[in-house]
Design an enzyme around this catalytic site. Structure first.
Site, short mmCIF file in Angstrom:
data_model
loop_
_atom_site.label_atom_id
_atom_site.label_comp_id
_atom_site.label_asym_id
_atom_site.label_seq_id
_atom_site.Cartn_x
_atom_site.Cartn_y
_atom_site.Cartn_z
N LYS A 69 0.85 -1.20 0.00
CA LYS A 69 0.00 0.00 0.00
C LYS A 69 0.88 1.25 0.00
O LYS A 69 1.93 1.27 0.66
CB LYS A 69 -0.90 -0.03 1.24
CG LYS A 69 -1.97 1.06 1.28
CD LYS A 69 -2.88 0.88 2.50
CE LYS A 69 -3.98 1.91 2.58
NZ LYS A 69 -4.86 1.71 3.75
N SER A 144 -9.75 1.63 2.96
CA SER A 144 -8.91 2.40 2.06
C SER A 144 -7.84 1.58 1.33
O SER A 144 -7.25 2.09 0.39
CB SER A 144 -8.22 3.51 2.85
OG SER A 144 -7.34 2.95 3.82
N SER A 168 -9.78 -0.72 7.17
CA SER A 168 -9.26 -0.56 5.81
C SER A 168 -8.59 -1.77 5.19
O SER A 168 -8.32 -1.76 4.00
CB SER A 168 -8.28 0.61 5.76
OG SER A 168 -9.00 1.81 5.65
#
Ligand code: GLN
Length: 471
Positions: A69, A144, A168
């Site tokens: 990420k 997210s 997330s």
């Protein structure tokens, strides 16, 4: 291929780098042209990946391609957090979790798209465009960590790192039909994880199987002198835990997580999963966690308060983007932050600043801290009362269509109603696929007691086995 298959080929010297190069080729092919998922913000050039592969040690993750990420610092690739304010930024150092991956032989193939600064539940808050759900391109992948979830679900990579402040990792895992886990707060060093809500943030893993998540979590967990909140506790054998049976395991099912408003099909899939766990020898006990109703408001006071403080560092001086033609220091700050941050990030900074301001601090931040404590005690009581692990839906719905919730922040915030509690109470939690509704994946969540990852993995792997072969 599973991590074990890739590792065995790599460690025997008969492959492995091929898996990484193939992953890269898949990403480049899949991400160019129509139908692109927009899961990656940048990828490693092929020659750099070959070099990485040639240098990589044999180890637990030998030759395993991993996507990371974009809020985890990597010294060879961008770290933008999905924000214009960090566009083009390359960190001078690496996150401890990333360094440990590399030391175990993993190959980092690229950085994944995300909601700006990890604020969001659909990936539509990225400054670099939304990610699409590989299961249905008209739907969101969740957020997210949407890019990481999409990359794993599309088969680009076997595993990816994400971060989880309020859900997330778990919510996008459930929307994309993969496994997503966040451990106990303090299990993994946050060094090099760009801070959002520091008291809630944990790095997590997304993968296709429970055992692969256990493999990666085992590698990146453990004390790090660079993060004083990382625990010195020994990391248990999580891979070993995956082959344990669940005979006699007591699964608590909190009624507050099965409200009347829950999608009936999601409820049905979760109830069916519980029946399978019972068939495997577990006992189901209905329990109550009455403070659950305060979780979302508590989370949105604490997370925004911490974010408003953490994001003060993006001032146009130290990192990335600076607005042009500003004549004074104040104008540099104002213009950089006004044009560098997106709408949701600004909303959170304003909310958090308000919650922390003199005269309101006790009414909002102080009170939210006390509710958080209550919530944590309530969980501790349930576990002390003989429950080994809790089971809930991961999200109240399946993946929703792109655009459906962008105009209504509260409806967006409510998609995390079942996940924020584990962060508020510092507990480990994992989302596992429990079937589909109209072709869209549903996730079920196990929440373990603090430092109880072994039991949680034992339950999750048993559920995965029990689900095999079912629709
Ligand atoms: N969706 C939640 C939020 O917007 C959680 C985000 C996260 O876990 N990073 O804050």
């Amino acid at each position: 291929m599973s991590i074990r298959e890739i590792r065995e080929a790599f460690n025997a010297g008969s492959g492995g780098p091929e898996a990484a190069l193939e992953a890269l080729a898949k990403i480049v092919r899949g991400e160019s042209g129509n139908g692109s998922l927009n899961a990656f913000l940048c990828t490693v050039p092929e020659d750099a990946l070959s070099e990485q592969a040639a240098r990589a040690p044999t180890g637990r993750l030998g030759g395993v391609p991993v996507a990371v990420k974009d809020n985890l610092a990597t010294s060879d690739l961008c770290t933008t957090c999905g924000s214009k304010i960090l566009e083009g930024y390359v960190s001078p150092y690496e996150a401890t979790a990333v360094r440990r991956l590399r030391e175990a032989g993993a190959l980092v193939v690229g950085k994944t798209n995300m909601d700006e600064f990890a604020m969001g539940s659909s990936n539509e808050n990225s400054a670099f465009g939304p990610v699409r759900n590989p299961v249905d391109l008209a739907r969101v992948p969740g957020g997210s960590s949407g890019g990481s979830a999409a990359a794993v679900a599309a088969g680009y990579v076997p595993v990816a790192l994400g971060s989880d402040t309020g859900g997330s990792v778990r919510q996008p895992a459930s929307f994309c039909g993969v496994v997503g886990v966040k451990p106990t707060y303090g299990r993994i060093s946050r060094y090099g994880l760009v801070a959002f809500g520091s008291s809630l943030d944990q790095i997590g893993v997304l993968s296709r199987s429970v055992v692969d998540a256990a493999e990666v979590l085992g590698v990146i967990s453990g004390h790090d002198p660079r993060d004083s909140t990382s625990s010195e506790r020994e990391v248990p054998d999580l891979v070993g835990a995956c082959s344990g049976d669940v005979d006699g395991l007591v699964i608590g099912v909190p009624e507050e997580y099965f409200p009347d408003t829950l999608d009936v099909q999601v409820r049905a899939r979760c109830e069916a999963a519980l029946e399978r766990m019972e068939a495997a020898g577990a006992t189901v006990r209905r329990v109550s966690l009455p403070h659950t109703r305060y979780a979302i408001p508590t989370y949105y006071v604490l997370a925004t308060a911490e974010a408003s403080s953490n994001l003060a560092r993006y001032d146009g001086v130290r990192y990335g983007f600076r607005a042009p033609e500003a004549a004074s220091a104040e104008a540099v700050y104002c213009r950089t932050r006004s044009s560098g941050f997106g709408a949701e990030v600004k909303r959170r900074i304003i909310l958090g600043t308000y919650a922390l301001s003199a005269g309101y601090y006790d009414a909002y931040y102080g009170r939210a801290q006390r509710v958080r404590e209550r919530l944590a005690c309530e969980f501790a009581d349930v576990f002390a009362g003989g429950v080994d692990v809790l089971f809930t839906p991961t999200s109240p719905t399946v993946a929703f269509p792109l655009g459906e919730r962008v105009a209504d922040p509260v409806s967006m915030y409510l998609s995390d109603v079942f996940t924020v509690t584990a962060n508020l109470a510092n507990l480990p939690a994992i989302s596992v696929p429990v079937g589909e509704v109209g072709g869209l994946p549903v996730g079920g969540q196990f929440i373990g007691p603090a430092w109880g990852e072994s039991t949680m993995f034992r339950a999750a792997a048993a559920l995965e086995r029990a689900m095999e072969g079912s629709a």
